[in-house]
Scaffold this active site. Structure first.
Site, PDB file in Angstrom:
ATOM      1  N   VAL A 195      15.840  61.446 -20.538  1.00  0.00           N
ATOM      2  CA  VAL A 195      14.984  60.253 -20.397  1.00  0.00           C
ATOM      3  C   VAL A 195      13.631  60.548 -19.757  1.00  0.00           C
ATOM      4  O   VAL A 195      12.722  59.726 -19.825  1.00  0.00           O
ATOM      5  CB  VAL A 195      15.691  59.116 -19.600  1.00  0.00           C
ATOM      6  N   TYR A 244      15.628  60.107  -3.367  1.00  0.00           N
ATOM      7  CA  TYR A 244      16.427  59.104  -4.086  1.00  0.00           C
ATOM      8  C   TYR A 244      16.114  57.688  -3.585  1.00  0.00           C
ATOM      9  O   TYR A 244      15.966  56.741  -4.370  1.00  0.00           O
ATOM     10  CB  TYR A 244      17.900  59.447  -3.871  1.00  0.00           C
ATOM     11  N   ALA A 292      12.759  56.625  -4.884  1.00  0.00           N
ATOM     12  CA  ALA A 292      12.846  56.323  -6.323  1.00  0.00           C
ATOM     13  C   ALA A 292      13.535  54.975  -6.540  1.00  0.00           C
ATOM     14  O   ALA A 292      13.089  54.156  -7.357  1.00  0.00           O
ATOM     15  CB  ALA A 292      13.614  57.436  -7.050  1.00  0.00           C
ATOM     16  N   LYS A 293      14.620  54.730  -5.795  1.00  0.00           N
ATOM     17  CA  LYS A 293      15.396  53.499  -6.024  1.00  0.00           C
ATOM     18  C   LYS A 293      14.664  52.250  -5.511  1.00  0.00           C
ATOM     19  O   LYS A 293      14.862  51.157  -6.054  1.00  0.00           O
ATOM     20  CB  LYS A 293      16.788  53.623  -5.396  1.00  0.00           C
TER      21      LYS A 293
HETATM   22  P1  NAP Z   1      26.990  59.778 -12.852  1.00  0.00           P
HETATM   23  O1  NAP Z   1      28.465  59.599 -12.940  1.00  0.00           O
HETATM   24  O2  NAP Z   1      26.464  61.064 -12.287  1.00  0.00           O
HETATM   25  O3  NAP Z   1      26.377  59.517 -14.297  1.00  0.00           O
HETATM   26  C1  NAP Z   1      25.000  59.663 -14.540  1.00  0.00           C
HETATM   27  C2  NAP Z   1      24.792  60.023 -15.994  1.00  0.00           C
HETATM   28  O4  NAP Z   1      23.380  60.169 -16.212  1.00  0.00           O
HETATM   29  C3  NAP Z   1      25.431  61.373 -16.371  1.00  0.00           C
HETATM   30  O5  NAP Z   1      26.115  61.250 -17.608  1.00  0.00           O
HETATM   31  C4  NAP Z   1      24.224  62.296 -16.476  1.00  0.00           C
HETATM   32  O6  NAP Z   1      24.400  63.362 -17.391  1.00  0.00           O
HETATM   33  C5  NAP Z   1      23.167  61.332 -17.001  1.00  0.00           C
HETATM   34  N1  NAP Z   1      21.824  61.865 -16.807  1.00  0.00           N
HETATM   35  C6  NAP Z   1      21.333  62.559 -15.751  1.00  0.00           C
HETATM   36  N2  NAP Z   1      20.071  62.907 -15.963  1.00  0.00           N
HETATM   37  C7  NAP Z   1      19.732  62.428 -17.196  1.00  0.00           C
HETATM   38  C8  NAP Z   1      18.554  62.482 -17.972  1.00  0.00           C
HETATM   39  N3  NAP Z   1      17.453  63.116 -17.536  1.00  0.00           N
HETATM   40  N4  NAP Z   1      18.553  61.892 -19.199  1.00  0.00           N
HETATM   41  C9  NAP Z   1      19.658  61.272 -19.657  1.00  0.00           C
HETATM   42  N5  NAP Z   1      20.806  61.187 -18.958  1.00  0.00           N
HETATM   43  C10 NAP Z   1      20.844  61.766 -17.741  1.00  0.00           C
HETATM   44  O7  NAP Z   1      26.319  58.634 -11.977  1.00  0.00           O
HETATM   45  P2  NAP Z   1      26.796  57.121 -11.663  1.00  0.00           P
HETATM   46  O8  NAP Z   1      27.441  57.128 -10.341  1.00  0.00           O
HETATM   47  O9  NAP Z   1      27.493  56.535 -12.830  1.00  0.00           O
HETATM   48  O10 NAP Z   1      25.359  56.427 -11.465  1.00  0.00           O
HETATM   49  C11 NAP Z   1      24.710  55.677 -12.482  1.00  0.00           C
HETATM   50  C12 NAP Z   1      23.458  55.044 -11.900  1.00  0.00           C
HETATM   51  O11 NAP Z   1      23.802  54.211 -10.801  1.00  0.00           O
HETATM   52  C13 NAP Z   1      22.445  56.067 -11.375  1.00  0.00           C
HETATM   53  O12 NAP Z   1      21.138  55.608 -11.605  1.00  0.00           O
HETATM   54  C14 NAP Z   1      22.745  56.082  -9.884  1.00  0.00           C
HETATM   55  O13 NAP Z   1      21.630  56.527  -9.147  1.00  0.00           O
HETATM   56  C15 NAP Z   1      23.078  54.624  -9.640  1.00  0.00           C
HETATM   57  N6  NAP Z   1      23.899  54.378  -8.449  1.00  0.00           N
HETATM   58  C16 NAP Z   1      25.134  54.931  -8.313  1.00  0.00           C
HETATM   59  C17 NAP Z   1      25.881  54.655  -7.163  1.00  0.00           C
HETATM   60  C18 NAP Z   1      27.262  55.216  -6.934  1.00  0.00           C
HETATM   61  O14 NAP Z   1      27.814  55.013  -5.840  1.00  0.00           O
HETATM   62  N7  NAP Z   1      27.892  55.893  -7.882  1.00  0.00           N
HETATM   63  C19 NAP Z   1      25.354  53.827  -6.167  1.00  0.00           C
HETATM   64  C20 NAP Z   1      24.086  53.291  -6.350  1.00  0.00           C
HETATM   65  C21 NAP Z   1      23.368  53.558  -7.497  1.00  0.00           C
HETATM   66  P3  NAP Z   1      24.979  64.781 -16.860  1.00  0.00           P
HETATM   67  O15 NAP Z   1      26.336  64.514 -16.315  1.00  0.00           O
HETATM   68  O16 NAP Z   1      24.971  65.634 -18.098  1.00  0.00           O
HETATM   69  O17 NAP Z   1      24.015  65.228 -15.798  1.00  0.00           O
END
Ligand code: NAP
Length: 255
Positions: A65, A155, A158-159
């Site tokens: 992205v 982070y 960014a957020k």
């Molecule tokens: P995750 O399990 O690590 O999943 C993130 C996905 O994004 C992975 O499939 C990753 O691919 C993909 N990705 C990374 N870089 C990318 C890029 N440049 N282009 C396209 N895809 C890319 O994370 P999650 O916990 O589901 O988090 C999802 C969102 O919620 C994120 O924005 C995160 O910051 C936010 N968030 C999460 C939490 C939490 O507690 N989990 C809390 C607050 C906010 P790869 O695996 O191949 O790298």
């Protein structure tokens, strides 16, 4: 009859975690889905696991992205293979945590590029279609870490940037029938938080238990919690809500 019948939703980073949870929920409610993720094989495998309703389709699209050309190509494929685009969820994310004095320039740039530049590029590519059809829903993933979190200067910045971006989209795109909102999740059990446990040299279950005990509702969150809020915010029921950030965190930051 589902709330998303006939709609096409593009969800970045949805091969796993929160993105896959949102994709699953929108598919259950009738949407066709484009799973956009770094690895096209993983994206296609996730698309194949979605609970589609009759007539809906799902495709996996490999794209970074933060790469403008890849983003343009991805949106082009979605429109030609799924027949349009109505919902964009900017969910792709990474962490590169470190205390400020140890954080490298590349840790800073990578996080900014995926979260902020990625959301900008995807939104710019999608909004052309949204403005033309006078309809679109944008959802950006922020975080409770936007309020400040040790070891996450990149982070957190960014957020919180995502929240300003979302407010501005609300102002600029509202007149064209487009809503833009954000969700700020608290601790959600995914590969991302499992990786944090590993970095802190903690057992995953122990890490989740500690976070649950510190939370007002005494549990951690799951992708389904974020998906339920996303399904509301991207639906027509939320058409008078725009530019907002909804904290879905069990009240983590209240006290
Ligand atoms: P995750 O399990 O690590 O999943 C993130 C996905 O994004 C992975 O499939 C990753 O691919 C993909 N990705 C990374 N870089 C990318 C890029 N440049 N282009 C396209 N895809 C890319 O994370 P999650 O916990 O589901 O988090 C999802 C969102 O919620 C994120 O924005 C995160 O910051 C936010 N968030 C999460 C939490 C939490 O507690 N989990 C809390 C607050 C906010 P790869 O695996 O191949 O790298």
């Amino acid at each position: 009859m589902g709330r998303y019948d006939g709609r096409v939703a593009v969800i970045t980073g949805s091969a796993q975690g929160i993105g896959f949870g949102i994709a699953t929920r929108l598919a259950e409610e009738g949407a066709s889905i484009a799973v956009v993720d770094l690895d096209e094989t993983a994206a296609a495998a996730a698309a194949a696991r979605l609970p589609l309703v009759d007539g809906a389709k799902a495709i996996g699209v490999g794209a970074d992205v933060s790469d403008g050309a890849a983003v343009e190509a991805a949106i082009g494929r979605v429109v030609s293979e799924l027949g349009g685009i109505h919902v964009l969820v900017n969910n792709a994310g990474i962490t590169r945590d470190n205390l400020l004095f140890k954080m490298s320039e590349s840790d800073w740039d990578l996080v900014m590029n995926v979260h902020l530049k990625g959301a900008f590029l995807m939104t710019k590519a999608a909004q052309k279609h949204f403005v033309e059809q006078k309809y679109g829903k944008i959802l950006n993933l922020s975080s409770v870490s936007s309020l400040g979190n040790r070891g996450q200067a990149n982070y957190s910045a960014a957020k919180m940037g995502v929240q300003g971006f979302t407010r501005t989209l609300g102002i600029e795109l509202g007149p064209f029938g487009i809503n833009a909102n954000a969700i700020a999740p608290g601790f959600i059990a995914t590969e991302m938080t499992d990786a944090t446990a590993a970095r802190l040299k903690m057992d995953v279950e122990e890490f989740r238990k500690l976070n649950a005990e510190a939370n007002p509702v005494r549990r951690v969150g799951f992708p389904e919690d974020i998906a339920a809020a996303a399904a509301f915010l991207c639906s027509d029921e939320a058409s008078y809500i725009t530019g907002q950030t909804l904290y879905v965190d069990g009240g983590a930051k209240l006290g």
